[in-house]
Design an enzyme around this catalytic site. Structure first.
Site, short mmCIF file in Angstrom:
data_model
loop_
_atom_site.label_atom_id
_atom_site.label_comp_id
_atom_site.label_asym_id
_atom_site.label_seq_id
_atom_site.Cartn_x
_atom_site.Cartn_y
_atom_site.Cartn_z
N GLU A 11 0.30 -0.71 -0.17
CA GLU A 11 -0.30 0.26 -0.20
C GLU A 11 0.87 1.42 0.48
O GLU A 11 0.47 2.42 -0.06
CB GLU A 11 -0.81 -0.27 1.32
CG GLU A 11 -2.18 -0.98 0.88
CD GLU A 11 -2.60 -1.38 2.69
OE1 GLU A 11 -3.65 -2.47 2.67
OE2 GLU A 11 -2.24 -0.53 3.39
N ILE A 154 -12.85 -10.25 8.13
CA ILE A 154 -14.62 -10.39 7.95
C ILE A 154 -14.76 -11.02 6.83
O ILE A 154 -14.25 -10.79 5.52
CB ILE A 154 -15.12 -9.21 8.11
CG1 ILE A 154 -15.49 -8.76 9.72
CG2 ILE A 154 -16.39 -9.91 8.29
CD1 ILE A 154 -15.33 -9.21 10.72
N MET A 174 -8.87 -2.66 9.28
CA MET A 174 -8.33 -3.74 10.48
C MET A 174 -7.23 -1.93 11.24
O MET A 174 -6.69 -2.24 12.12
CB MET A 174 -7.30 -4.71 10.64
CG MET A 174 -8.39 -5.90 10.02
SD MET A 174 -7.41 -7.45 9.31
CE MET A 174 -7.01 -7.71 11.27
N GLU A 175 -8.10 -0.93 10.38
CA GLU A 175 -6.54 -0.17 11.64
C GLU A 175 -7.72 1.84 10.94
O GLU A 175 -7.34 2.43 12.18
CB GLU A 175 -5.62 0.91 10.33
CG GLU A 175 -4.68 -0.54 10.62
CD GLU A 175 -5.40 -1.66 9.60
OE1 GLU A 175 -4.84 -2.87 9.38
OE2 GLU A 175 -6.01 -1.18 7.88
N ASP A 198 -12.58 -6.93 -1.39
CA ASP A 198 -14.03 -7.86 -1.05
C ASP A 198 -15.00 -8.49 -0.91
O ASP A 198 -14.73 -6.03 -0.72
CB ASP A 198 -13.04 -9.35 -0.06
CG ASP A 198 -12.90 -8.46 0.78
OD1 ASP A 198 -13.75 -8.46 1.66
OD2 ASP A 198 -11.25 -7.84 1.34
#
Length: 230
Positions: A11, A154, A174-175, A198
């Protein structure tokens, strides 16, 4: 000085490649790349995955670089049927879906003894991101809405439905909420940008490897344009 955080090497590596006048500092096992992109002063860093890494990273950007704002770029799972893989979500606000003090009488997601548990992203940064994304990624949709965060990937339809019902999020990752909370506590503006990799359901483990690269490509193009116009 603009602080740019990505959870994974993929990223931020493309941003590091176009940086000039680079100085690298390692702190808390994270490499902070200070330099310029299109003549603008930036610090680019891979935080690592998860809320603890993200919060620590943000605090270092504040303490050591006195950044004016923080942008977190990365990928996420869609929680909204209208948001497809490859599309981009710009956070209006963010919260932690796995914060659970319900045993003490708090609502899910509420952080005990804090004034707020929902952290509002900077409107000016969000508007800039929207204009830039529509320019460099004309083939995708740009959405503005809530980003929810937790220390969970998830990939279960039932979990997705519960999180969506409880928190009305547009995407999950998650951040972002940890970065947002650290920015809030330090009184600096922030924006969370997420490209969808996703659907955050039973297909997530199949979708993710396939679409991760495309989602990151969209994010990198957006970030380069934002920095140039910051």
């Amino acid at each position: 000085m603009l602080g740019i955080i990505g959870a994974m090497d993929e990223e931020v590596s493309k941003l590091k490649e176009v940086m000039e006048n680079v100085q690298i500092m390692t702190k808390a096992s994270m490499d902070f790349y200070k330099g310029t992109i299109t003549g603008k002063d930036v610090v680019v860093v891979r935080s690592g995955i998860g809320k603890v890494n993200a919060g620590i990273c943000t605090q270092i950007l504040v303490d050591c670089y006195n950044v004016d704002a923080v942008i977190n770029t990365g990928i996420a799972g869609s929680l909204n049927a209208a948001i497809d893989i490859g599309d981009v979500v710009l956070a209006t606000d963010t919260l932690q879906h796995d914060m659970d003090a319900t045993g003490f009488g708090y609502e899910p997601g509420v952080i005990p003894r804090m004034e707020t548990s929902t952290f509002v992203a900077d409107e000016k940064l969000r508007k800039l991101a929207k204009v830039c994304c529509e320019k460099v990624n004309p083939d995708i949709m740009v959405f503005e809405g809530r980003v929810v965060s937790g220390d969970q990937f998830i990939s279960d339809k039932n979990v997705k439905e519960r999180i969506t019902t409880q928190f009305a999020g547009f995407c999950t990752e998650m951040e972002g909420a940890a970065i947002a909370q650290a920015a809030y506590l330090n009184k600096i503006p922030f924006l969370i940008i997420r490209a969808i990799s996703d659907k955050a359901d039973d297909s997530a483990t199949v979708d993710y490897p396939t679409f991760e690269a495309k989602a990151i490509e969209n994010s990198v193009k957006l970030m380069k344009e934002m920095i140039a116009n910051y």
